[in-house]
Design a protein around this motif. Structure first.
Motif, short mmCIF file in Angstrom:
data_model
loop_
_atom_site.label_atom_id
_atom_site.label_comp_id
_atom_site.label_asym_id
_atom_site.label_seq_id
_atom_site.Cartn_x
_atom_site.Cartn_y
_atom_site.Cartn_z
N PRO A 46 27.26 70.49 66.10
CA PRO A 46 27.07 69.63 64.92
C PRO A 46 25.59 69.27 64.78
CG PRO A 46 28.83 68.80 66.35
CD PRO A 46 28.09 69.84 67.13
N LEU A 47 25.02 69.55 63.62
CA LEU A 47 23.64 69.19 63.34
C LEU A 47 23.56 67.85 62.63
CD1 LEU A 47 22.38 72.68 62.11
CD2 LEU A 47 22.47 71.79 64.45
N ALA A 48 24.64 67.47 61.98
CA ALA A 48 24.76 66.15 61.34
C ALA A 48 26.24 65.88 61.13
CB ALA A 48 24.01 66.13 60.00
N ARG A 49 26.60 64.61 61.17
CA ARG A 49 27.99 64.21 60.92
C ARG A 49 28.02 63.24 59.75
NH1 ARG A 49 31.22 65.67 65.33
NH2 ARG A 49 30.10 66.02 67.31
N ALA A 50 28.98 63.44 58.86
CA ALA A 50 29.09 62.62 57.66
C ALA A 50 29.22 61.14 58.03
CB ALA A 50 30.29 63.06 56.83
N GLY A 51 28.37 60.32 57.43
CA GLY A 51 28.44 58.89 57.63
C GLY A 51 27.75 58.38 58.88
N GLU A 52 27.23 59.29 59.71
CA GLU A 52 26.58 58.87 60.95
C GLU A 52 25.06 58.94 60.80
OE1 GLU A 52 28.02 60.80 64.41
OE2 GLU A 52 30.12 60.25 64.04
N PRO A 53 24.33 58.13 61.56
CA PRO A 53 22.87 58.10 61.43
C PRO A 53 22.22 59.43 61.79
CG PRO A 53 23.68 56.19 62.64
CD PRO A 53 24.84 57.12 62.51
N LEU A 54 21.15 59.73 61.09
CA LEU A 54 20.31 60.89 61.39
C LEU A 54 19.02 60.40 62.03
CD1 LEU A 54 20.41 63.28 58.27
CD2 LEU A 54 21.11 63.84 60.61
N SER A 55 18.79 60.80 63.27
CA SER A 55 17.55 60.38 63.92
C SER A 55 16.38 61.29 63.53
CB SER A 55 17.71 60.41 65.44
OG SER A 55 18.01 61.72 65.90
N HIS A 56 16.70 62.53 63.14
CA HIS A 56 15.67 63.50 62.76
C HIS A 56 16.06 64.20 61.46
CE1 HIS A 56 14.73 63.01 67.04
NE2 HIS A 56 13.55 63.51 66.78
N SER A 85 14.54 77.96 56.15
CA SER A 85 13.69 77.18 55.24
C SER A 85 14.45 76.05 54.57
CB SER A 85 12.99 78.03 54.17
OG SER A 85 13.86 78.39 53.12
N ASP A 86 15.80 76.04 54.64
CA ASP A 86 16.56 74.93 54.07
C ASP A 86 16.36 73.66 54.91
OD1 ASP A 86 17.50 76.35 51.89
OD2 ASP A 86 19.30 77.02 52.94
N PHE A 87 16.53 72.51 54.26
CA PHE A 87 16.17 71.23 54.86
C PHE A 87 17.41 70.36 55.04
CE2 PHE A 87 14.10 66.97 54.77
CZ PHE A 87 13.16 67.17 55.77
N ILE A 88 17.49 69.67 56.17
CA ILE A 88 18.59 68.75 56.46
C ILE A 88 18.04 67.34 56.48
CG2 ILE A 88 20.35 68.08 58.14
CD1 ILE A 88 20.23 70.96 59.24
N GLY A 89 18.57 66.48 55.61
CA GLY A 89 18.14 65.09 55.56
C GLY A 89 17.48 64.74 54.24
N ARG A 90 17.51 63.45 53.92
CA ARG A 90 16.90 62.94 52.69
C ARG A 90 16.13 61.66 53.01
NH1 ARG A 90 17.72 67.21 51.51
NH2 ARG A 90 18.93 68.14 49.81
N SER A 96 23.92 60.91 57.00
CA SER A 96 24.20 62.17 56.32
C SER A 96 25.46 62.03 55.48
CB SER A 96 24.38 63.29 57.34
OG SER A 96 24.83 64.48 56.69
N PRO A 97 25.46 62.52 54.24
CA PRO A 97 26.69 62.47 53.44
C PRO A 97 27.68 63.57 53.78
CG PRO A 97 24.92 63.43 52.14
CD PRO A 97 24.32 63.01 53.46
N PHE A 98 27.24 64.57 54.54
CA PHE A 98 28.08 65.72 54.86
C PHE A 98 28.00 66.05 56.34
CE2 PHE A 98 26.58 66.44 50.46
CZ PHE A 98 27.81 66.46 49.82
#
Length: 246
Positions: A46-56, A85-90, A96-98
């Protein structure tokens, strides 16, 4: 960073001209160089989980990841395919919403979230590139609604293959595809089904049908060769300006 993680100078990075740093000058690249770190993770991570904090926040350097949403009853819909080249995070969003999951071994160029948000505020070229990428994603989401809502299974698969060909060539700085093109498949038949809203059986049938019609070859389970790009674009209803986003 571990011994398995690469160390890549920004000037030599394979995604340099497509990623968040594409418009940066030398001094801005130096600032990003000081802020970045790399991480390589195996398939299924998992690189990101919906609703959980993103540290990076991260750019994909190598590999492929799926962005998805899981409903309360367990049904899952893939809403995006992330390639190099695609980006994860806003910036401005701490969560993360997804869900984002590695479909292969993935190498990430990472920036600590609050540090990257400062870079966006202080570096107009990064902010400008982020806006361009965000607007491109908005257009892609609108195209994807057409794929899922109006296309037949055959058209969906054709559009998916066309888009993969375009995106893989774009990362390498190559011109628009034409003629015969070898496309590396970053996902399994089952994952393709999740992505396109089709069953694995339908995916297999449509691949066989396109092969029998002389539009593709299947040299391996990891590759598909498009034999006539324009003919496959006609199958997808593409006017030549670009297939819907995968």
């Amino acid at each position: 960073m571990t011994a398995h993680d690469p160390v890549i100078a920004c000037g030599n990075c394979p995604i340099r001209h497509n990623a968040i740093c594409a418009e940066c000058e030398a001094d801005e690249l130096s600032m990003l160089e000081r802020a970045k770190s790399y991480k390589t993770v195996p398939v299924g991570t998992p690189l990101a989980r919906a609703g959980e904090p993103l540290s990076h926040f991260s750019s994909l350097v190598k590999g492929c990841a799926a962005m998805s949403r899981t409903l309360e009853d367990g049904r899952r819909q893939t809403v995006g395919l992330l390639l190099p080249s695609d980006f994860i995070g806003r910036p401005g969003r701490a969560t993360s919403p997804f869900d984002v999951t590695a479909l292969s071994e993935v190498t990430l160029c990472r920036f600590e979230r609050t540090a990257f948000e400062r870079i966006v505020r202080d570096t107009p070229h990064v902010a400008s590139r982020l806006l361009t990428m965000t607007l491109d994603e908005l257009d892609a989401a609108r195209d994807w609604a057409v794929v899922l809502g109006r296309m037949t299974a055959r058209e969906k698969l054709a559009a998916f293959l066309l888009n993969l060909a375009q995106r893989q060539r774009s990362v390498r700085g190559m011109a628009r595809p034409s003629g015969k093109i070898l496309v590396a498949l970053p996902m399994s038949r089952e994952q393709m089904g999740d992505h396109l809203g089709l069953t694995i059986e339908t995916i297999s049938r449509q691949i066989t049908a396109l092969r029998k019609d002389g539009l593709i070859e299947v040299p391996s389970r990891q590759d598909i060769r498009i034999l006539d790009y324009d003919a496959l674009a006609f199958e997808a209803g593409d006017d030549g300006d670009g297939a819907p986003i995968a």
